[in-house]
Design a protein around this motif. Structure first.
Motif, PDB file in Angstrom:
ATOM      1  N   VAL A 112      49.314  17.615   5.623  1.00 28.30           N
ATOM      2  CA  VAL A 112      50.622  18.204   5.909  1.00 28.30           C
ATOM      3  C   VAL A 112      51.042  17.886   7.338  1.00 28.30           C
ATOM      4  N   ASP A 113      50.093  17.959   8.268  1.00 34.02           N
ATOM      5  CA  ASP A 113      50.403  17.712   9.682  1.00 34.02           C
ATOM      6  C   ASP A 113      50.947  16.313   9.939  1.00 34.02           C
ATOM      7  N   GLN A 114      50.677  15.392   9.047  1.00 29.36           N
ATOM      8  CA  GLN A 114      51.149  14.019   9.258  1.00 29.36           C
ATOM      9  C   GLN A 114      52.636  13.860   8.943  1.00 29.36           C
ATOM     10  N   THR A 115      53.190  14.815   8.213  1.00 31.83           N
ATOM     11  CA  THR A 115      54.593  14.674   7.807  1.00 31.83           C
ATOM     12  C   THR A 115      55.469  15.872   8.177  1.00 31.83           C
ATOM     13  N   VAL A 116      54.861  17.053   8.364  1.00 35.40           N
ATOM     14  CA  VAL A 116      55.632  18.257   8.656  1.00 35.40           C
ATOM     15  C   VAL A 116      55.397  18.647  10.114  1.00 35.40           C
ATOM     16  N   THR A 117      56.466  18.725  10.882  1.00 34.61           N
ATOM     17  CA  THR A 117      56.342  19.045  12.304  1.00 34.61           C
ATOM     18  C   THR A 117      57.115  20.299  12.708  1.00 34.61           C
ATOM     19  N   ARG A 118      57.830  20.912  11.759  1.00 38.06           N
ATOM     20  CA  ARG A 118      58.615  22.112  12.024  1.00 38.06           C
ATOM     21  C   ARG A 118      58.498  23.051  10.830  1.00 38.06           C
ATOM     22  N   TYR A 119      58.648  24.347  11.098  1.00 40.06           N
ATOM     23  CA  TYR A 119      58.645  25.348  10.037  1.00 40.06           C
ATOM     24  C   TYR A 119      59.892  26.202  10.185  1.00 40.06           C
ATOM     25  N   ALA A 120      60.645  26.322   9.104  1.00 36.81           N
ATOM     26  CA  ALA A 120      61.932  27.024   9.160  1.00 36.81           C
ATOM     27  C   ALA A 120      61.760  28.528   9.269  1.00 36.81           C
ATOM     28  N   THR A 121      60.758  29.073   8.607  1.00 34.23           N
ATOM     29  CA  THR A 121      60.571  30.524   8.560  1.00 34.23           C
ATOM     30  C   THR A 121      59.104  30.873   8.766  1.00 34.23           C
ATOM     31  N   ARG A 122      58.863  32.143   9.052  1.00 34.23           N
ATOM     32  CA  ARG A 122      57.485  32.622   9.191  1.00 34.23           C
ATOM     33  C   ARG A 122      56.733  32.457   7.867  1.00 34.23           C
ATOM     34  N   ASP A 123      57.412  32.705   6.753  1.00 31.32           N
ATOM     35  CA  ASP A 123      56.752  32.560   5.452  1.00 31.32           C
ATOM     36  C   ASP A 123      56.259  31.130   5.248  1.00 31.32           C
ATOM     37  N   GLU A 124      57.062  30.148   5.675  1.00 30.05           N
ATOM     38  CA  GLU A 124      56.625  28.754   5.554  1.00 30.05           C
ATOM     39  C   GLU A 124      55.400  28.497   6.423  1.00 30.05           C
ATOM     40  N   LEU A 125      55.413  29.042   7.632  1.00 32.04           N
ATOM     41  CA  LEU A 125      54.280  28.861   8.530  1.00 32.04           C
ATOM     42  C   LEU A 125      53.030  29.524   7.966  1.00 32.04           C
ATOM     43  N   ILE A 126      53.175  30.719   7.414  1.00 32.94           N
ATOM     44  CA  ILE A 126      52.033  31.403   6.809  1.00 32.94           C
ATOM     45  C   ILE A 126      51.498  30.594   5.627  1.00 32.94           C
ATOM     46  N   GLY A 127      52.405  29.973   4.874  1.00 32.99           N
ATOM     47  CA  GLY A 127      51.972  29.117   3.778  1.00 32.99           C
ATOM     48  C   GLY A 127      51.089  27.984   4.266  1.00 32.99           C
ATOM     49  N   TYR A 128      51.452  27.400   5.404  1.00 37.15           N
ATOM     50  CA  TYR A 128      50.627  26.356   6.008  1.00 37.15           C
ATOM     51  C   TYR A 128      49.276  26.931   6.441  1.00 37.15           C
ATOM     52  N   CYS A 129      49.298  28.129   7.037  1.00 33.26           N
ATOM     53  CA  CYS A 129      48.057  28.757   7.494  1.00 33.26           C
ATOM     54  C   CYS A 129      47.108  29.044   6.332  1.00 33.26           C
ATOM     55  N   ARG A 130      47.652  29.220   5.143  1.00 35.75           N
ATOM     56  CA  ARG A 130      46.793  29.464   3.985  1.00 35.75           C
ATOM     57  C   ARG A 130      45.979  28.221   3.633  1.00 35.75           C
ATOM     58  N   LEU A 131      46.428  27.063   4.088  1.00 37.30           N
ATOM     59  CA  LEU A 131      45.631  25.840   3.947  1.00 37.30           C
ATOM     60  C   LEU A 131      44.765  25.589   5.171  1.00 37.30           C
ATOM     61  N   SER A 132      45.317  25.865   6.357  1.00 37.09           N
ATOM     62  CA  SER A 132      44.645  25.466   7.594  1.00 37.09           C
ATOM     63  C   SER A 132      43.683  26.507   8.150  1.00 37.09           C
ATOM     64  N   ALA A 133      43.833  27.780   7.760  1.00 37.99           N
ATOM     65  CA  ALA A 133      43.033  28.838   8.367  1.00 37.99           C
ATOM     66  C   ALA A 133      42.284  29.702   7.355  1.00 37.99           C
ATOM     67  N   VAL A 134      42.959  30.115   6.302  1.00 39.47           N
ATOM     68  CA  VAL A 134      42.344  30.999   5.307  1.00 39.47           C
ATOM     69  C   VAL A 134      41.017  30.451   4.764  1.00 39.47           C
ATOM     70  N   PRO A 135      40.909  29.123   4.517  1.00 37.72           N
ATOM     71  CA  PRO A 135      39.633  28.611   3.989  1.00 37.72           C
ATOM     72  C   PRO A 135      38.433  28.903   4.875  1.00 37.72           C
ATOM     73  N   ILE A 136      38.652  29.042   6.187  1.00 38.63           N
ATOM     74  CA  ILE A 136      37.535  29.309   7.087  1.00 38.63           C
ATOM     75  C   ILE A 136      36.882  30.648   6.731  1.00 38.63           C
ATOM     76  N   GLY A 137      37.712  31.662   6.530  1.00 37.41           N
ATOM     77  CA  GLY A 137      37.168  32.966   6.187  1.00 37.41           C
ATOM     78  C   GLY A 137      36.419  32.936   4.867  1.00 37.41           C
ATOM     79  N   ARG A 138      36.947  32.202   3.894  1.00 38.41           N
ATOM     80  CA  ARG A 138      36.268  32.112   2.602  1.00 38.41           C
ATOM     81  C   ARG A 138      34.889  31.452   2.765  1.00 38.41           C
ATOM     82  N   LEU A 139      34.822  30.438   3.628  1.00 37.68           N
ATOM     83  CA  LEU A 139      33.553  29.745   3.857  1.00 37.68           C
ATOM     84  C   LEU A 139      32.565  30.631   4.613  1.00 37.68           C
ATOM     85  N   VAL A 140      33.060  31.419   5.566  1.00 38.27           N
ATOM     86  CA  VAL A 140      32.171  32.315   6.308  1.00 38.27           C
ATOM     87  C   VAL A 140      31.580  33.370   5.370  1.00 38.27           C
TER      88      VAL A 140
END
Length: 293
Positions: A112-140
């Motif tokens: 996603v980072d290779q093509t998306v450089t802006r987020y229109a809303t907080r919900d869109e940003l949180i959607g990205y975080c569900r790929l970039s951050a949430v998996p860490i907690g699941r792995l821990v």
């Protein structure tokens, strides 16, 4: 052979340097050796995936090809095969413990980072975080063999998302230099912050107010997610408390800048991490009656 061994040593040294620079303790020394080994193996893959997506001079097409190669290596090691990347191979002793899906999500976030450089809303940003951050907690949680309830997963997600949001706030200027903005457009517009304001040597009053408001929101989300600490025991509780403590210390760092994350460095202080770790750990001891073996 000597050059290959030297490259492995250099890579390990780089990863350990990166680990020491993190806001949170990746693998607390007081954790059992087996748990530390799993957490370090996970961290090394996560850091490597992020570096492939972010660092160096490669163009997006080259980065996407390298991310595809890592994704294929993940499938190889989880299928019992021999991956090409040493860092992926280090997961081999832990494939019976860890799920592969969160790793694939992390690779997807870097795509996603290779093509998306802006987020229109907080919900869109949180959607990205569900790929970039949430998996860490699941792995821990998997690393500690926790069978989480839905409430525990939701709390873990809150901690991880808050950590990601706070990291974005610390790195506003750096991200801007890479052509990325993680402050949602609707929040910037409501605050009266233009994209060009992010190019200034110091933050405008409007940007400072926005950064402090975003920091407060992330701190609230982190506080909600920290309820997870009280549901865990022993080493798992200490590890998760360490991650949450790093988040609170990052929020402290952002707040110390007064919101001027362009003119001042929002550097997390180790003593703040320790202070919050003691608060979280002792607090959950009182709530749960102490750690269980």
């Amino acid at each position: 052979m000597g050059q290959r061994a030297g490259a492995v040593v250099d890579e390990m040294s780089r990863l350990r340097v990166a680990e020491r620079a993190e806001n949170f303790p990746v693998a607390l020394r007081i954790l059992p050796a087996r748990r530390r080994a799993v957490l370090r193996a996970v961290y090394d893959v996560v850091r490597t995936v992020d570096d492939v997506g972010d660092e160096g001079e490669a163009d997006p097409a080259q980065r996407l090809a390298a991310l595809d190669a890592l994704d294929e290596d993940l499938d190889r090691v989880f299928a019992g095969g021999a991956p090409h990347a040493r860092v992926i191979g280090a997961l081999a002793p832990h494939v019976g413990l860890l799920p592969v899906a969160p790793f694939h999500d992390l690779v997807a976030a870097n795509r996603v980072d290779q093509t998306v450089t802006r987020y229109a809303t907080r919900d869109e940003l949180i959607g990205y975080c569900r790929l970039s951050a949430v998996p860490i907690g699941r792995l821990v949680l998997a690393a500690f063999e926790i069978d989480p309830t839905d409430a525990m997963l939701a709390a873990s997600d809150d901690v991880c998302i808050a950590l990601q949001l706070l990291e974005h706030l610390q790195d506003v200027g750096e991200d801007r230099g890479r052509g990325r903005i993680y402050l949602p457009a609707d929040a910037r517009e409501a605050a009266g912050v233009a994209e060009t304001d992010l190019d200034a040597p110091t933050a405008s009053p409007a940007l400072r107010r926005l950064v402090l408001a975003e920091s407060a929101a992330a701190r609230d989300q982190l506080r909600t997610g920290s309820a997870l600490v009280g549901r865990l025991h022993g080493a798992a509780r200490l590890a998760v408390a360490g991650y949450a403590a790093g988040g609170f210390a990052a929020a402290d760092a952002v707040d110390r800048t007064g919101g001027d994350v362009l003119g001042r460095t929002a550097r997390t202080r180790r003593r703040d991490v320790v202070r919050h770790l003691a608060r979280l750990g002792l607090g959950s001891t009182r709530r749960t009656g102490g750690p269980r073996p």
